[in-house]
Design a protein around this motif. Structure first.
Motif, short mmCIF file in Angstrom:
data_model
loop_
_atom_site.label_atom_id
_atom_site.label_comp_id
_atom_site.label_asym_id
_atom_site.label_seq_id
_atom_site.Cartn_x
_atom_site.Cartn_y
_atom_site.Cartn_z
N TYR A 158 0.81 -1.21 0.00
CA TYR A 158 0.00 0.00 0.00
C TYR A 158 0.85 1.27 0.00
O TYR A 158 0.52 2.27 -0.64
CB TYR A 158 -0.95 0.01 1.20
CG TYR A 158 -2.05 -1.02 1.07
CD1 TYR A 158 -3.09 -0.81 0.17
CD2 TYR A 158 -2.05 -2.19 1.83
CE1 TYR A 158 -4.11 -1.76 0.03
CE2 TYR A 158 -3.06 -3.12 1.70
CZ TYR A 158 -4.09 -2.90 0.79
OH TYR A 158 -5.09 -3.83 0.66
N ASP A 167 -0.04 3.41 -3.10
CA ASP A 167 -0.93 4.51 -2.75
C ASP A 167 -0.20 5.79 -2.36
O ASP A 167 -0.81 6.87 -2.35
CB ASP A 167 -1.85 4.09 -1.61
CG ASP A 167 -2.76 2.93 -1.99
OD1 ASP A 167 -2.87 2.65 -3.20
OD2 ASP A 167 -3.35 2.29 -1.08
N TYR A 168 1.08 5.68 -2.02
CA TYR A 168 1.74 6.89 -1.52
C TYR A 168 3.01 7.24 -2.29
O TYR A 168 3.18 8.36 -2.76
CB TYR A 168 2.06 6.73 -0.02
CG TYR A 168 0.81 6.60 0.82
CD1 TYR A 168 0.05 7.72 1.15
CD2 TYR A 168 0.39 5.36 1.27
CE1 TYR A 168 -1.10 7.60 1.92
CE2 TYR A 168 -0.76 5.23 2.02
CZ TYR A 168 -1.51 6.35 2.35
OH TYR A 168 -2.64 6.22 3.09
N PRO A 194 2.26 7.69 -6.30
CA PRO A 194 1.49 8.92 -6.55
C PRO A 194 2.17 10.18 -6.00
O PRO A 194 1.70 11.29 -6.25
CB PRO A 194 0.16 8.67 -5.84
CG PRO A 194 0.09 7.20 -5.63
CD PRO A 194 1.51 6.77 -5.45
N GLY A 195 3.21 10.00 -5.21
CA GLY A 195 3.91 11.15 -4.65
C GLY A 195 3.25 11.72 -3.42
O GLY A 195 3.48 12.89 -3.05
N GLN A 196 2.43 10.93 -2.72
CA GLN A 196 1.76 11.37 -1.48
C GLN A 196 2.65 11.04 -0.27
O GLN A 196 2.41 10.10 0.48
CB GLN A 196 0.39 10.67 -1.35
CG GLN A 196 -0.56 10.92 -2.49
CD GLN A 196 -1.05 12.36 -2.51
OE1 GLN A 196 -1.12 13.03 -1.48
NE2 GLN A 196 -1.39 12.87 -3.70
N MET A 197 3.66 11.86 -0.06
CA MET A 197 4.64 11.56 0.98
C MET A 197 4.09 11.72 2.40
O MET A 197 4.63 11.16 3.35
CB MET A 197 5.87 12.46 0.81
CG MET A 197 6.63 12.19 -0.48
SD MET A 197 7.12 10.46 -0.65
CE MET A 197 8.27 10.30 0.68
N SER A 198 3.01 12.47 2.54
CA SER A 198 2.46 12.66 3.88
C SER A 198 1.95 11.33 4.46
O SER A 198 2.02 11.07 5.65
CB SER A 198 1.30 13.67 3.85
OG SER A 198 0.28 13.22 2.96
N GLY A 199 1.45 10.48 3.57
CA GLY A 199 0.98 9.18 4.02
C GLY A 199 2.09 8.23 4.40
O GLY A 199 1.88 7.29 5.17
#
Length: 605
Positions: free
Chosen positions: A69, A73-74, A77-82
């Motif tokens: 995941y 999911d992170y 997509p470049g969602q480093m906060s997750g």
């Protein structure tokens, strides 16, 4: 090169004997069911440990699933906060895993130690109740191996194998469930290698089973040889047998090494093959997973998860193989331990023993026949009666059966024919403890335990106080030499009393016997190894304290038993003559010939 102590044919025969014994076994599940007896009192704690191990298996799989995941999911997509959230979850799982693993390990070790303690106590109690005939046939090294090495192998099973097997099995099931949940097609491809693993495990199991039984057998033979040589080192060195015994040890040691070679051979095939199979599985993942990814049927995160879980999939297989290795070693040890526990004592108390308040009237041997083996009779129809308070001497040539009479009176062995009666009650109808507590024995070969002088006299009996110990020591003439020891009665005694003279050890054994205030005192050639001065002290002490007691004296020196109330002359297992010293001399029989022969030897000396 040193001369071989065993010929080639003898070596082959020894190997065949060992191997045939290694194959003599009962079903594995029989041993396992009997071992469960020692876990059953702690079954609740074992179940808790298994449940925690299952939870631990799940926690160990969680990072691989979370990795899928975090990638899909992170990271992609470049969602480093997750990512920070997942990292925090990783830390919590790590801490929780550490806590559960530490507690489970500690609890399993405790359960193992407690279970093995119970088994060890059962073994020791069982040995204590065996007759002397059992110990005549079993080497000390064999028994020590059972009590130490074999028990330690079972401890490893209790402490590591029981819960560890459940944990690894659930890990395998968990990995398979996760893989099937995410991608059935790819999972089925990776499972192609399972038949190879099963075939390899079957081969490994067959090889390792016999090798472990053979290893335990040869270890006990090796320990027996070491024990015999250490105990008999004086004889070995006195007869310059060091080289011969060394060569014998070399042969036994080689047999033990060869048994281990079989185990090493099995492992050398199994574990490299597991690694090869794991590489094959990884190749299948690359081939099929890569194709699935190109078609968009699988994500990068799933592919990474498959790689990590598949690598984990082979860890439980390797671990289960080692656990199987441990189980086989434990079953081999359990077979031998339970065989020992199943050996029923030859001397047993009756189900409904007769009450016996204590020795009051007489001892009677009535037509007693006895043989240590088959019908090789040591005693043949021996009959005599001893009244309470009499001092009775038993004499005769070496091997005539004198010591055997005393062993039978203590019921160390059971007679084949006739009766031995105390106050008219057959020994076999009484509890052994009831009459043995009224008998004290002083042997020619004195055994002293590790401990102080005082402890060797008291033998742990709390009712015997310090005053009583000093009283009996003075009575037998042991007090003066004890007082000269560095710490008096608190002086430590080395194993078998190596630091004391033969006479001093004999005096301590007299003090030990008298401390228990026995009704019947047996002296088995107790003065044969003592100098004339010490013998005189003992004779005076025995004369003072034998009043009110029945004393049976097996004597080598006929000069020491002239004052006996009755003398029994044993010859070739028969009661040849009976009477006092003057009566027997007047009969001009065997006793007179023995007396005159010994008298001439003393004059010649």
């Amino acid at each position: 090169m040193a001369e071989q102590i065993l010929s080639t044919d003898e070596k082959k025969r020894l190997r065949r004997v060992h191997e045939s014994e290694a194959y003599e076994r009962v079903e594995d599940w029989t041993q396992i069911r009997r071992l469960v007896k020692y876990i059953r009192p702690r079954l609740g704690r074992v179940i808790l440990a298994v449940v925690l191990s299952i939870i631990l298996s799940g926690l160990m799989l969680a990072p691989s699933v979370m990795l899928k995941y975090v990638v899909d999911d992170y990271i992609l997509p470049g969602q480093m906060s997750g990512v920070w959230l997942i990292a925090g979850a990783f830390m919590l799982i790590l801490i929780l895993t550490y806590i559960i693993e530490s507690y489970t390990f500690y609890e399993i070790q405790k359960i193992g130690q407690e279970s093995i303690r119970d088994l060890r106590m059962d073994l020791f109690r069982h040995l204590e109740h065996q007759s002397l005939g059992f110990f005549d046939k079993k080497a000390v090294g064999w028994l020590v191996t059972r009590m130490t090495s074999d028990v330690n192998v079972l401890h490893e099973l209790f402490a590591q194998g029981v819960v560890g097997i459940f944990q690894q099995m659930f890990t395998l099931v968990g990995i398979l469930a996760v893989l099937l949940y995410f991608n059935v097609y790819l999972t089925l491809w990776t499972m192609i290698i399972v038949p190879l693993v099963m075939l390899l495990s079957w081969f490994f199991r067959r090889r390792i089973r016999v090798s472990y039984r053979l290893t335990r057998l040869r270890l006990s033979r090796l320990n027996t040889h070491v024990q015999e040589n250490v105990t008999g080192m004086r004889t070995v060195q006195a007869n310059t047998q060091e080289e011969r015994q060394h060569r014998r040890f070399l042969e036994l040691n080689d047999l033990y090494r060869d048994a281990h070679y079989q185990t090493v051979f099995a492992f050398s095939i199994f574990f490299p093959m597991i690694e090869i199979i794991s590489v094959i599985a990884m190749s299948l993942i690359i081939w099929q997973g890569g194709g699935q990814f190109m078609k968009g049927a699988i994500t990068v995160g799933e592919l990474i998860m498959f790689f990590t879980l598949l690598d984990r999939f082979f860890m439980p297989i390797r671990d289960l193989s080692e656990k199987y290795n441990l189980v086989q070693a434990a079953i081999a040890a359990a077979e031998r331990l339970f065989k020992l526990l199943d050996t029923k004592p030859a001397i047993q108390d009756p189900e409904q023993p007769k009450e016996w308040p204590g020795f009051r009237h007489s001892i009677e041997f009535r037509d007693v026949w006895f043989a240590y083996k088959d019908e090789d009779w040591v005693l043949r129809g021996v009959s005599f009666k001893i009244e309470r308070g009499q001092n009775v001497a038993i004499v005769g040539p070496t091997g005539s059966g004198k010591t055997t009479l005393m062993s039978l009176l203590c019921r160390f062995y059971d007679i084949q024919k006739g009766q031995i009666l105390i106050d008219g009650v057959d020994l076999r109808e009484m509890k052994q403890d009831d009459f043995r507590r009224h008998i004290a024995i002083v042997l020619q070969d004195v055994f002293l335990f590790n401990g102080s002088v005082e402890q060797n006299i008291r033998l742990g009996e709390k009712s015997i106080d310090d005053e009583r110990i000093r009283e009996v020591a003075k009575a037998v003439g042991a007090h003066p030499f004890i007082e000269r020891l560095p710490r008096g009665y608190e002086t430590g005694v080395m194993e078998r009393g190596a630091t004391l003279s033969v006479g001093q050890k004999q005096l301590l054994s007299f003090a030990r016997a008298l401390a228990f205030d026995p009704d019947i005192l047996i002296l088995d050639e107790a003065t044969s190894s003592i100098d004339t001065e010490t013998e005189q002290l003992i004779q005076e002490a025995v004369g003072r304290i034998s009043s009110g007691r029945t004393a049976l004296i097996i004597a080598h020196r006929l000069s020491t038993i002239q004052r006996a109330d009755k003398i029994l002359v044993i010859h070739h297992g028969h009661l040849a003559e009976e009477g006092n010293h003057q009566e027997l001399l007047a009969r001009d029989g065997l006793y007179r010939r023995l007396y005159e022969l010994q008298y001439r030897e003393e004059l010649a000396g």
